[in-house]
Write a protein that holds these residues in place. Structure first.
Motif, PDB file in Angstrom:
ATOM      1  N   ASP A 161       0.813  -1.222   0.000  1.00  0.00           N
ATOM      2  CA  ASP A 161       0.000   0.000   0.000  1.00  0.00           C
ATOM      3  C   ASP A 161       0.846   1.271   0.000  1.00  0.00           C
ATOM      4  OD1 ASP A 161       0.849  -0.620   2.611  1.00  0.00           O
ATOM      5  OD2 ASP A 161      -0.857   0.403   3.524  1.00  0.00           O
ATOM      6  N   LYS A 162       2.147   1.162   0.232  1.00  0.00           N
ATOM      7  CA  LYS A 162       3.041   2.329   0.262  1.00  0.00           C
ATOM      8  C   LYS A 162       3.934   2.421  -0.978  1.00  0.00           C
ATOM      9  CE  LYS A 162       1.967   3.350   4.579  1.00  0.00           C
ATOM     10  NZ  LYS A 162       0.849   4.189   4.810  1.00  0.00           N
ATOM     11  N   LEU A 163       3.755   1.521  -1.946  1.00  0.00           N
ATOM     12  CA  LEU A 163       4.639   1.497  -3.116  1.00  0.00           C
ATOM     13  C   LEU A 163       4.556   2.760  -3.971  1.00  0.00           C
ATOM     14  CD1 LEU A 163       4.480  -2.198  -4.366  1.00  0.00           C
ATOM     15  CD2 LEU A 163       6.362  -1.019  -3.215  1.00  0.00           C
ATOM     16  N   GLU A 164       3.411   3.421  -3.983  1.00  0.00           N
ATOM     17  CA  GLU A 164       3.295   4.647  -4.792  1.00  0.00           C
ATOM     18  C   GLU A 164       4.280   5.712  -4.328  1.00  0.00           C
ATOM     19  OE1 GLU A 164      -0.706   6.054  -5.101  1.00  0.00           O
ATOM     20  OE2 GLU A 164      -1.364   4.269  -6.184  1.00  0.00           O
ATOM     21  N   GLU A 165       4.658   5.670  -3.048  1.00  0.00           N
ATOM     22  CA  GLU A 165       5.630   6.628  -2.519  1.00  0.00           C
ATOM     23  C   GLU A 165       7.053   6.290  -2.969  1.00  0.00           C
ATOM     24  OE1 GLU A 165       5.147   6.415   1.716  1.00  0.00           O
ATOM     25  OE2 GLU A 165       2.984   6.724   1.573  1.00  0.00           O
ATOM     26  N   LYS A 166       7.249   5.119  -3.557  1.00  0.00           N
ATOM     27  CA  LYS A 166       8.585   4.640  -3.923  1.00  0.00           C
ATOM     28  C   LYS A 166       8.796   4.577  -5.437  1.00  0.00           C
ATOM     29  CE  LYS A 166       9.912   3.853   0.294  1.00  0.00           C
ATOM     30  NZ  LYS A 166      11.064   4.518   0.877  1.00  0.00           N
ATOM     31  N   ILE A 167       7.981   5.271  -6.198  1.00  0.00           N
ATOM     32  CA  ILE A 167       8.122   5.240  -7.658  1.00  0.00           C
ATOM     33  C   ILE A 167       9.514   5.722  -8.034  1.00  0.00           C
ATOM     34  CG2 ILE A 167       7.312   6.278  -9.824  1.00  0.00           C
ATOM     35  CD1 ILE A 167       4.495   6.211  -8.619  1.00  0.00           C
ATOM     36  N   ASN A 168      10.182   4.981  -8.914  1.00  0.00           N
ATOM     37  CA  ASN A 168      11.550   5.239  -9.375  1.00  0.00           C
ATOM     38  C   ASN A 168      12.589   5.133  -8.266  1.00  0.00           C
ATOM     39  OD1 ASN A 168      10.809   5.625 -12.085  1.00  0.00           O
ATOM     40  ND2 ASN A 168      10.258   7.738 -11.661  1.00  0.00           N
ATOM     41  N   LYS A 169      12.262   4.419  -7.194  1.00  0.00           N
ATOM     42  CA  LYS A 169      13.197   4.148  -6.114  1.00  0.00           C
ATOM     43  C   LYS A 169      13.201   2.636  -5.878  1.00  0.00           C
ATOM     44  CE  LYS A 169      12.376   8.525  -3.801  1.00  0.00           C
ATOM     45  NZ  LYS A 169      11.810   9.172  -2.630  1.00  0.00           N
ATOM     46  N   ASN A 170      14.292   2.138  -5.347  1.00  0.00           N
ATOM     47  CA  ASN A 170      14.366   0.721  -5.015  1.00  0.00           C
ATOM     48  C   ASN A 170      13.840   0.501  -3.606  1.00  0.00           C
ATOM     49  OD1 ASN A 170      15.700  -0.423  -7.384  1.00  0.00           O
ATOM     50  ND2 ASN A 170      17.336   0.975  -6.817  1.00  0.00           N
ATOM     51  N   CYS A 171      13.162  -0.622  -3.417  1.00  0.00           N
ATOM     52  CA  CYS A 171      12.661  -0.954  -2.088  1.00  0.00           C
ATOM     53  C   CYS A 171      12.501  -2.469  -1.995  1.00  0.00           C
ATOM     54  CB  CYS A 171      11.352  -0.242  -1.803  1.00  0.00           C
ATOM     55  SG  CYS A 171      10.012  -0.659  -2.920  1.00  0.00           S
ATOM     56  N   ASP A 172      12.321  -2.940  -0.778  1.00  0.00           N
ATOM     57  CA  ASP A 172      12.101  -4.357  -0.518  1.00  0.00           C
ATOM     58  C   ASP A 172      10.626  -4.575  -0.234  1.00  0.00           C
ATOM     59  OD1 ASP A 172      14.933  -5.013  -0.578  1.00  0.00           O
ATOM     60  OD2 ASP A 172      15.070  -3.976   1.348  1.00  0.00           O
ATOM     61  N   VAL A 173      10.050  -5.608  -0.845  1.00  0.00           N
ATOM     62  CA  VAL A 173       8.644  -5.948  -0.659  1.00  0.00           C
ATOM     63  C   VAL A 173       8.552  -7.410  -0.274  1.00  0.00           C
ATOM     64  CG1 VAL A 173       6.403  -6.155  -1.809  1.00  0.00           C
ATOM     65  CG2 VAL A 173       7.895  -4.249  -2.369  1.00  0.00           C
ATOM     66  N   ILE A 174       7.670  -7.696   0.662  1.00  0.00           N
ATOM     67  CA  ILE A 174       7.409  -9.087   1.017  1.00  0.00           C
ATOM     68  C   ILE A 174       5.903  -9.288   0.929  1.00  0.00           C
ATOM     69  CG2 ILE A 174       7.251  -8.639   3.491  1.00  0.00           C
ATOM     70  CD1 ILE A 174       8.672 -11.351   3.897  1.00  0.00           C
ATOM     71  N   GLY A 175       5.504 -10.393   0.355  1.00  0.00           N
ATOM     72  CA  GLY A 175       4.084 -10.656   0.200  1.00  0.00           C
ATOM     73  C   GLY A 175       3.838 -12.113  -0.110  1.00  0.00           C
ATOM     74  N   ILE A 176       2.594 -12.423  -0.272  1.00  0.00           N
ATOM     75  CA  ILE A 176       2.160 -13.784  -0.607  1.00  0.00           C
ATOM     76  C   ILE A 176       1.808 -13.806  -2.080  1.00  0.00           C
ATOM     77  CG2 ILE A 176       0.375 -15.521  -0.185  1.00  0.00           C
ATOM     78  CD1 ILE A 176       0.158 -14.324   2.661  1.00  0.00           C
ATOM     79  N   VAL A 177       2.263 -14.841  -2.774  1.00  0.00           N
ATOM     80  CA  VAL A 177       1.940 -14.981  -4.189  1.00  0.00           C
ATOM     81  C   VAL A 177       0.474 -15.381  -4.298  1.00  0.00           C
ATOM     82  CG1 VAL A 177       2.398 -16.246  -6.320  1.00  0.00           C
ATOM     83  CG2 VAL A 177       4.295 -15.602  -4.804  1.00  0.00           C
ATOM     84  N   GLN A 178      -0.306 -14.508  -4.909  1.00  0.00           N
ATOM     85  CA  GLN A 178      -1.730 -14.753  -5.070  1.00  0.00           C
ATOM     86  C   GLN A 178      -2.038 -15.416  -6.407  1.00  0.00           C
ATOM     87  OE1 GLN A 178      -4.311 -11.262  -5.432  1.00  0.00           O
ATOM     88  NE2 GLN A 178      -5.667 -12.208  -3.942  1.00  0.00           N
ATOM     89  N   GLU A 179      -1.232 -15.068  -7.416  1.00  0.00           N
ATOM     90  CA  GLU A 179      -1.490 -15.595  -8.759  1.00  0.00           C
ATOM     91  C   GLU A 179      -0.205 -15.600  -9.567  1.00  0.00           C
ATOM     92  OE1 GLU A 179      -4.055 -14.362 -12.744  1.00  0.00           O
ATOM     93  OE2 GLU A 179      -4.309 -13.225 -10.897  1.00  0.00           O
ATOM     94  N   VAL A 180      -0.029 -16.634 -10.377  1.00  0.00           N
ATOM     95  CA  VAL A 180       1.085 -16.710 -11.318  1.00  0.00           C
ATOM     96  C   VAL A 180       0.482 -17.043 -12.670  1.00  0.00           C
ATOM     97  CG1 VAL A 180       3.231 -17.876 -11.950  1.00  0.00           C
ATOM     98  CG2 VAL A 180       2.655 -17.558  -9.529  1.00  0.00           C
ATOM     99  N   THR A 181       0.729 -16.204 -13.658  1.00  0.00           N
ATOM    100  CA  THR A 181       0.171 -16.454 -14.985  1.00  0.00           C
ATOM    101  C   THR A 181       1.081 -17.373 -15.779  1.00  0.00           C
ATOM    102  OG1 THR A 181       1.259 -14.568 -16.019  1.00  0.00           O
ATOM    103  CG2 THR A 181      -0.905 -14.171 -15.031  1.00  0.00           C
ATOM    104  N   GLY A 182       0.532 -17.934 -16.820  1.00  0.00           N
ATOM    105  CA  GLY A 182       1.344 -18.715 -17.739  1.00  0.00           C
ATOM    106  C   GLY A 182       2.310 -17.799 -18.469  1.00  0.00           C
ATOM    107  N   LYS A 183       3.336 -18.387 -19.043  1.00  0.00           N
ATOM    108  CA  LYS A 183       4.351 -17.613 -19.760  1.00  0.00           C
ATOM    109  C   LYS A 183       3.779 -17.151 -21.100  1.00  0.00           C
ATOM    110  CE  LYS A 183       7.871 -19.966 -20.879  1.00  0.00           C
ATOM    111  NZ  LYS A 183       9.095 -20.724 -20.996  1.00  0.00           N
ATOM    112  N   ASN A 184       4.027 -15.882 -21.436  1.00  0.00           N
ATOM    113  CA  ASN A 184       3.583 -15.309 -22.705  1.00  0.00           C
ATOM    114  C   ASN A 184       4.782 -14.764 -23.453  1.00  0.00           C
ATOM    115  OD1 ASN A 184       0.755 -15.578 -22.160  1.00  0.00           O
ATOM    116  ND2 ASN A 184       0.941 -13.837 -20.786  1.00  0.00           N
ATOM    117  N   GLU A 185       4.654 -14.683 -24.755  1.00  0.00           N
ATOM    118  CA  GLU A 185       5.696 -14.075 -25.575  1.00  0.00           C
ATOM    119  C   GLU A 185       5.143 -12.786 -26.155  1.00  0.00           C
ATOM    120  OE1 GLU A 185       7.802 -15.275 -29.679  1.00  0.00           O
ATOM    121  OE2 GLU A 185       8.115 -16.698 -28.048  1.00  0.00           O
ATOM    122  N   ILE A 186       5.910 -11.705 -26.036  1.00  0.00           N
ATOM    123  CA  ILE A 186       5.471 -10.433 -26.602  1.00  0.00           C
ATOM    124  C   ILE A 186       6.471  -9.991 -27.670  1.00  0.00           C
ATOM    125  CG2 ILE A 186       4.289  -9.713 -24.490  1.00  0.00           C
ATOM    126  CD1 ILE A 186       6.669  -7.682 -24.178  1.00  0.00           C
TER     127      ILE A 186
END
Length: 147
Positions: A78-103
């Motif tokens: 919820d605080k990531l918007e304050e870190k735009i263009n800055k490096n930070c550490d995030v910890i969370g739970i993986v809610q979803e992983v999509t299949g691999k796509n080619e662009i």
């Protein structure tokens, strides 16, 4: 110390000379190196300086010291918007992983593989993380949801 990590760039013969010497969780002394202010555009560490290691540089193992612990400064999703263009550490739970796509690249010169991962934390907010190329491959297809 535990306050930050520091980037070191190895040049020419120093790459081969020290490649097998350096190990995680060991402490070293560096001498005859270059030291300059960090260019945050190319350096994601929190240290304001970075080292340049060349052919004349000397790196020695410090057997009488323990390696410092790796320090993280976690930021809530919820605080990531304050870190735009800055490096930070995030910890969370993986809610979803999509299949691999080619662009297809915008410049028309090939393609890249990608996979999206959605993380959620205790704030209830979520963020999407895109893994590219080999990082997209490292996540097993069995972890991907059917999208």
């Amino acid at each position: 110390d535990e306050s930050c990590d520091m980037k070191a760039t190895f040049w020419d013969k120093a790459v081969d000379k020290y490649y097998d010497l350096l190990e995680v969780n060991k402490t070293y002394t560096f001498s005859k190196i270059g030291l300059k202010m960090t260019n945050s555009k190319y350096n994601s560490t929190k240290c304001p300086y970075e080292m340049s290691v060349g052919d004349l540089s000397i790196i020695e193992v410090c057997d009488d010291m323990d390696a410092p612990k790796i320090c993280f400064t976690f930021v809530g999703i919820d605080k990531l918007e304050e870190k735009i263009n800055k490096n930070c550490d995030v910890i969370g739970i993986v809610q979803e992983v999509t299949g691999k796509n080619e662009i297809q690249l915008k410049n028309g010169k090939g393609s890249k593989e990608k996979r999206n991962v959605v993380l959620v934390d205790q704030s209830g907010k979520q963020v999407s993380l895109t893994l590219w190329d080999s990082l997209a491959d490292e996540l097993l297809e069995s972890h991907a949801s059917a999208n």
